[in-house]
Design an enzyme around this catalytic site. Structure first.
Site, mmCIF file in Angstrom:
data_model
loop_
_atom_site.group_PDB
_atom_site.id
_atom_site.type_symbol
_atom_site.label_atom_id
_atom_site.label_comp_id
_atom_site.label_asym_id
_atom_site.label_seq_id
_atom_site.Cartn_x
_atom_site.Cartn_y
_atom_site.Cartn_z
ATOM 1 N NE ARG A 17 -1.251 2.436 2.997
ATOM 2 C CZ ARG A 17 -0.746 3.477 3.426
ATOM 3 N NH1 ARG A 17 -0.813 4.943 2.637
ATOM 4 N NH2 ARG A 17 -0.394 3.635 4.573
ATOM 5 C CG ASP A 18 3.405 4.210 2.996
ATOM 6 O OD1 ASP A 18 2.977 5.107 2.168
ATOM 7 O OD2 ASP A 18 4.045 4.324 4.301
ATOM 8 C CG HIS A 210 5.089 4.382 9.186
ATOM 9 N ND1 HIS A 210 4.031 3.608 8.486
ATOM 10 C CD2 HIS A 210 5.395 5.203 8.310
ATOM 11 C CE1 HIS A 210 4.301 3.772 7.195
ATOM 12 N NE2 HIS A 210 5.026 4.818 7.065
ATOM 13 C CG HIS A 212 9.106 7.621 5.601
ATOM 14 N ND1 HIS A 212 8.922 7.853 4.100
ATOM 15 C CD2 HIS A 212 8.379 6.834 6.107
ATOM 16 C CE1 HIS A 212 7.682 7.599 4.057
ATOM 17 N NE2 HIS A 212 7.112 6.947 5.164
ATOM 18 C CB CYS A 243 6.229 11.782 1.874
ATOM 19 S SG CYS A 243 5.152 12.843 2.171
ATOM 20 C CG ASN A 252 7.560 3.347 4.085
ATOM 21 O OD1 ASN A 252 7.337 3.984 5.019
ATOM 22 N ND2 ASN A 252 6.906 3.260 2.891
#
Length: 300
Positions: A17-18, A210, A212, A243, A252
């Site tokens: 997803r991300d 979470h 990065h 992002c 990530n």
């Protein structure tokens, strides 16, 4: 090893997803996403963020969310979650059969305006209807708070502001709050201070990290919060993602790198590292790029 470190860490895999949502170029085929999810399952991942129910106009890569969810052959003990930023997204997810969803807020006013075109307070108000509907459908909701250690527009973010937003989402009914260093500017001391503020309001077992890796600080930052007792880590296979609103936000932290570190610390994850590396290599081969995971590169 310090007794503070958890014996076991749950990995929340966000690559499907991300990781893929901001992928440039052609839309990744549904069949490829499903194969990635299948390989992640085989590697032992028990929590996989599989899709995002958002407008395909804004996030073309997630336009097949219902097809992805519908194409999964559920494996016992595995959670397949979806991001649902609003009520319309939640309804789509429920129709597709999703059993767990996620919502996301921000600790930065400027980031909230740029990302979802509303203030932090407005975004939280919008979530009330989502939470009520999810509760009625007996669907669990996970909450994300972004920009917890820095914003591309405002710079540093006060730990108390992060704690305030996180607490509102927790009180709303989110069973877990994931703390996102969206642009990857955090350092270990900042991570500890931020977590200290948030854990003063929310129990540590209900918190996740979470982080990065824009500045190469994700693993040190994770080590810092693990030392404080945090035991849930979001990561993305092969380091996929980034992002779009943050200059230089490369992505990530790679799941492979996190798992290698945890296993080296004798912390259990339930993940088979060679199979995980294989899953990462598969998706990067499909995308025509080299993995961002240092461990995957080193082990081949």
């Amino acid at each position: 090893m310090s007794a503070k470190f958890p014996r076991r860490v749950k990995i929340v895999e966000v690559g499907a997803r991300d990781g893929l949502q901001n992928e440039p170029g052609d839309v990744v085929a549904t069949s490829i996403k499903l194969e990635l999810i299948r390989r992640l399952e085989q590697a032992g991942l028990s929590y996989i963020e599989a899709a995002s129910f958002v407008s395909p106009k804004w996030v073309p890569q997630m336009g097949d969310a219902a097809e992805v969810i519908g194409g999964i052959e559920p494996k016992p003990g595995v959670t397949y979650a979806a991001l649902t930023p609003n009520l319309k997204g939640l309804e789509g997810a429920l129709e597709a059969g999703v059993k767990e969803v996620a919502i996301f807020g921000a600790a930065s006013e400027s980031f909230s305006q740029k990302n979802i075109n509303c203030s932090v307070a407005e975004s939280l108000n919008r979530f009330e209807a989502v939470m009520e509907r999810a509760k009625a459908a007996d669907v669990r909701v996970r909450g994300y708070v972004s920009t917890v250690m820095g914003c591309p527009y405002e710079g540093e973010i006060a730990p108390q502001k992060v704690a305030e937003v996180a607490d509102i989402m927790y009180q709303m009914g989110c069973y877990e709050i994931s703390l996102g260093d969206t642009i990857g500017v955090g350092t270990p001391l900042k991570a500890k201070r931020m977590l200290e503020a948030v854990s003063g309001k929310i129990p540590m077992p209900q918190l996740a990290a979470h982080f990065h890796d824009t500045y190469g600080q994700a693993l040190p930052n994770l080590l810092a919060v693990l030392e404080e007792g945090l035991a849930v880590v979001d990561s993305s296979v092969a380091g996929l993602g980034g992002c779009p609103y943050a200059k230089g936000a490369s992505g990530n932290v790679a799941t492979e790198d996190v798992v290698y570190m945890l296993h080296g610390m004798e912390i259990e994850t339930g993940i088979d590292l060679p199979k995980l590396i294989s899953a990462g290599n598969y998706i990067m081969d499909q995308l025509g790029r080299e993995t961002r995971s240092k461990v995957a590169r080193a082990l081949g």
